[in-house]
Enzyme design. Structure first.
Site, PDB file in Angstrom:
ATOM      1  CG  HIS A 346      -2.138  -0.816   1.082  1.00  0.00           C
ATOM      2  ND1 HIS A 346      -3.286  -0.387   0.457  1.00  0.00           N
ATOM      3  CD2 HIS A 346      -2.388  -2.090   1.457  1.00  0.00           C
ATOM      4  CE1 HIS A 346      -4.196  -1.348   0.471  1.00  0.00           C
ATOM      5  NE2 HIS A 346      -3.671  -2.396   1.075  1.00  0.00           N
ATOM      6  CE  LYS A 534      -7.042  13.391   0.423  1.00  0.00           C
ATOM      7  NZ  LYS A 534      -7.029  12.209  -0.418  1.00  0.00           N
ATOM      8  NE  ARG A 535      -3.291   7.693   6.717  1.00  0.00           N
ATOM      9  CZ  ARG A 535      -2.014   7.728   6.397  1.00  0.00           C
ATOM     10  NH1 ARG A 535      -1.112   8.111   7.284  1.00  0.00           N
ATOM     11  NH2 ARG A 535      -1.601   7.396   5.191  1.00  0.00           N
ATOM     12  CE  LYS A 540      -2.994  10.319   3.344  1.00  0.00           C
ATOM     13  NZ  LYS A 540      -3.461   9.525   2.207  1.00  0.00           N
ATOM     14  CB  THR A 642     -10.557   4.607  -1.693  1.00  0.00           C
ATOM     15  OG1 THR A 642     -10.284   4.877  -0.323  1.00  0.00           O
ATOM     16  CG2 THR A 642      -9.780   3.385  -2.151  1.00  0.00           C
ATOM     17  CE  LYS A 646     -14.406   5.532   0.179  1.00  0.00           C
ATOM     18  NZ  LYS A 646     -13.431   5.629   1.258  1.00  0.00           N
TER      19      LYS A 646
END
Length: 802
Positions: A346, A534-535, A540, A642, A646
């Site tokens: 991952h 998100k995290r 990110k 992901t 969504k």
């Protein structure tokens, strides 16, 4: 029980009053939820038994999906949907003046995961059951999950996540299937005839007690299981201090991802990982043994999948059972193990690939260490045959090197399949991060682009949109999500596009109400809902987003004529408790929110909202309401994502880098329906390899950047709690590892284009529709179909019991 509204009502009332010993009028929403949950679980039980019988009778090959996280969210609404009884329950409750939505609110999100890894595992379980495939999850029953997030003066504060406070109506405790797991102690060798045998002595044992939760397939009477293991003290512990032992034992299933900055935390994490795999693998072998005599056929009937590196110890644990308990020889045991186990990688980030110090690993798991050492020895011998004299290559590929056990290396060597989770990610694994392994065994590597379950993320989360799609193209897409492409024939239908826009508006109204209740901030419903949830992690790049907001603020203050298209910037993210830098970014976002939302000249055009305690149930409200989906990770760093899928499925338009699955979204919808900016993956990797990026140049030559970066330390966004020097230093002193400043200009231009395009209602709605129409490919049903066929070799068993 659910055959008619009347029968449902009478059973519900009777059960409610008999369970709590009070009249219906006196019962609380929690009481009503508990009773309804019990009724639904009883309804599920019949199908659960039948499913198990079918698998037993047909001896179907079964996959066991081992994951440290399963982020399930709430289960009541999902189970009602998949059982096809939502309408009966809704009507029955309505006649009793009960709102089903309010009862659903009484359910806690299951605290069994943190981010994408755990939510992917939950989507996969949903797809396995919905495709009628024999597949079960194996995880840990965390008492507290990660943590509940609160903001105090803009700082993240972690509170225990008390998701089990009211019990868990969906689980069934099975103490008769408990397993003893040994730690510490020593291994004694002895001879039994010709054979060298091993005995683990003086071990400190922990009982792993299973709790099974039903995973309901979509209207097909298939119910698989998620088995969660709880750590409990053994009846006769080998321990000098009983209270200390009890505390240490319960800590194993107390909390997800304990802080591992110190040895104590490292030991606990490694304990958790072995606890999960040892209990699961023993349980799998026991189940296999009931149906099959020959352990040599294990790989014909069982597939064990390891989700990232956390469950990699399944490899030496299966070897231990085959060697020590089944008395097989090494070569035979190794062949069975590698044919049984498959691995999903991952991440490409080396710091996220787990490595355990030998000084911790060896004393905690003495027999397992011996087996890993032997695997390493034999692997290095094989490498020597092929690359004689190439010490550097062998050192880089070794499982044990530099006093560490490398879990990703063990995973690759001990499995028959290694897959990445998006095309770009798999290519980076093959040609860069895992290139030496790819050269050695190229046939092992394959790609399985992630997916999401459209049942939860579209049908359940967005019922109005679901209804509109059914009106437009029928309902074939529910069982065959790729059929959503039929929507493309409506992309120029003005009436349909306006209705699509109206549904988005209603969803925005719902989210705006949630924002008002939770934060006290009133947002403009006509503004662009620009969302990044998100995290919280540096790669990110929530930082890029917030620096751009600061730039818009500065520009409005400087130029009174500058009026950007109104935007509501929405954030949701938890930072790992020990991740100081990420927590500093949370504080920065909250500080910028205070600055912007309280400025009378700016707040009519920009609002910033950071929703506390981001979780699945909150995500179900956020995705349907989003106009813009921020997927802005540094290219090459996000394996897949992901959340991007969504958002897409709910009609948001992506603003993103060419990273992870964004690349495949781009390929499906075309450049005019997505906003791509910034460096490409190969450019990023080239900078890392060859240098040439100097963040200070961008600081000096771009006034916008200089103003926002200086704002971190010159008082613009500092408050009584100090400045943001660590963030400032990361950008200038540490040369901006994730290229925030490099991509700033490109990001700002993309945001400007969004502002211009959004004002054209029909054109924006068309982009939205094209995103929805092409999202079916990203259903986890497609992903699981590929895993089932290519890796696990499982199929739907014939239902011979009907």
């Amino acid at each position: 029980m659910f055959s008619s509204v009347q029968s449902f009502k009478s059973i519900f009332l009777k059960k409610l009053e008999s369970t709590y010993g009070k009249s219906f009028e006196e019962t609380t929403k929690q009481d009503q939820y508990q009773v309804l949950g019990q009724m639904v679980r009883e309804y599920i039980s019949e199908y659960w038994i039948l499913t198990n019988e079918k698998y037993r009778f047909t001896k179907a090959k079964t996959v066991y999906y081992l994951s440290i996280e399963f982020l399930l969210g709430r289960l009541l609404g999902n189970n009602l949907l998949n059982l096809g009884i939502t309408d009966v329950v809704k009507k029955g409750l309505k006649e009793l003046n009960i709102n089903l939505d309010e009862i659903e609110e009484a359910e806690s999100d299951a605290g069994l995961g943190n981010g994408g890894l755990g939510r992917l595992a939950a989507c996969f379980l949903d797809s396995l059951a919905s495709l009628e495939l024999p597949g079960h999850g194996c995880g840990i029953r965390y008492k507290h999950g990660l943590f509940e997030q609160k903001f105090v003066d803009g700082f993240q504060v972690e509170l225990p996540e008390q998701w089990l406070r009211q019990g868990n109506v969906w689980e069934v405790r099975k103490p008769d299937l408990a397993v003893e797991i040994p730690f510490w102690g020593r291994v004694q060798t002895y001879h039994d005839g010709e054979r060298l045998c091993f005995q683990h002595l003086e071990a400190e044992t922990i009982m792993a007690v299973p709790y099974d939760m039903p995973i309901v397939g979509y209207r097909n009477k298939t119910v698989n299981a998620l088995r969660l293991w709880s750590a409990e003290p053994s009846p006769l512990p080998y321990h000098k201090d009983v209270m200390q032992y009890k505390k240490e034992t319960e800590a194993v299933s107390e909390i997800l991802y304990p802080d591992d900055t110190h040895d104590e935390g490292k030991i606990l994490r490694l304990k958790q990982q072995y606890f999960l795999v040892a209990a699961s693998v023993r349980s799998i072998i026991r189940s296999y043994r009931k149906k099959n005599n020959n352990i040599r056929d294990l790989h014909e009937k069982v597939s064990i999948h390891i989700n990232d590196t956390h469950p990699v110890l399944a490899i030496p644990e299966l070897m231990r059972i085959l060697l020590d308990e089944e008395r097989l020889g090494w070569e035979e045991a190794w062949e069975i193990t590698t044919k049984t186990i498959s691995y999903t990688n991952h991440t490409t980030m080396s710091e996220a690939l787990e490595k355990w110090p030998i000084r911790i690993f060896k004393p905690l798991l003495p027999r397992i260490y011996m087996i890993v050492e032997e695997i390493n020895e034999r692997f290095c011998r094989e490498l020597w045959k092929k690359y004689e004299g190439d010490w550097k290559r062998i050192e880089e590929m070794a499982i044990i090197a530099h006093d560490q056990v490398k879990m990703a290396h063990l995973a690759i060597v001990g499995s028959h399949s290694v897959n990445g989770v998006a095309y770009l990610h798999t290519e980076i694994l093959k040609h860069r991060e895992m290139n030496l392994f790819y050269q050695y065994e190229p046939e092992k590597f394959n790609n399985k682009t992630n997916g999401i379950t459209h049942r939860r993320w579209l049908i359940k989360a967005n019922p109005e949109l679901t209804k509109l799609i059914k009106e437009g193209i029928g309902d074939k897409w529910i069982r065959q999500p790729e059929q959503l492409t039929e929507l493309m024939r409506l992309k120029d239908d003005e009436q349909f596009l306006i209705r699509l826009k109206d549904i988005k508006q209603k969803n925005k109204e719902k989210l705006a109400l949630r924002i008002l209740q939770q934060t006290g901030t009133k947002v403009d419903l006509a503004s662009i809902f620009d969302v990044q949830v998100k995290r919280l992690h540096a790669y990110k790049r929530q930082l890029l987003n917030v620096l751009h907001i600061l730039y818009l603020f500065n520009r409005m203050k400087e130029d009174r004529n500058f009026k950007p298209y109104p935007r509501t910037f929405i954030f949701g993210a938890k930072a790992s408790p020990g991740y100081y830098y990420a927590k500093k970014i949370i504080k920065l976002i909250n500080t910028v929110a205070d600055l912007v939302n309280n400025d009378k000249e700016v707040c009519d055009y920009i609002k910033v909202v950071f929703l506390e305690n981001y979780r699945v149930s909150l995500a179900e409200e956020i995705f349907p309401a989003a106009d813009v989906s921020e997927q802005i990770s540094t290219a090459s760093k996000e394996a897949s994502g992901t959340g991007n899928m969504k958002f897409m499925m709910n009609g948001a338009v992506t603003l993103g880098t060419m990273d992870g699955a964004n690349v495949e979204i781009f390929e499906r919808i075309g450049s005019e329906n997505i906003y791509i900016f910034g460096l490409r993956a190969e450019e990023v990797m080239n900078y890392y390899q060859n240098g040439g990026y100097h963040s200070r140049e961008y600081y000096h030559y771009d006034r916008r950047i200089r103003e926002v970066v200086d704002g971190l330390v010159n008082g613009i966004v500092s408050d009584s709690y100090g400045h943001f020097e660590p963030i400032y230093d990361s950008l200038l002193m540490q040369n901006d590892q994730y290229f925030v400043l490099k991509d700033f200009s490109s990001y700002a231009e993309a945001q400007e284009r969004i502002g211009m395009d959004f004002s054209n209602v029909l054109e924006w709605s068309k982009k939205s529709l094209i995103n929805i129409a092409n999202s079916g490919y990203f259903s986890s049903d497609r992903t699981i179909g590929e895993y089932a066929k290519d890796i696990w070799k499982i199929s739907t068993p014939q239902n011979v019991l009907q």
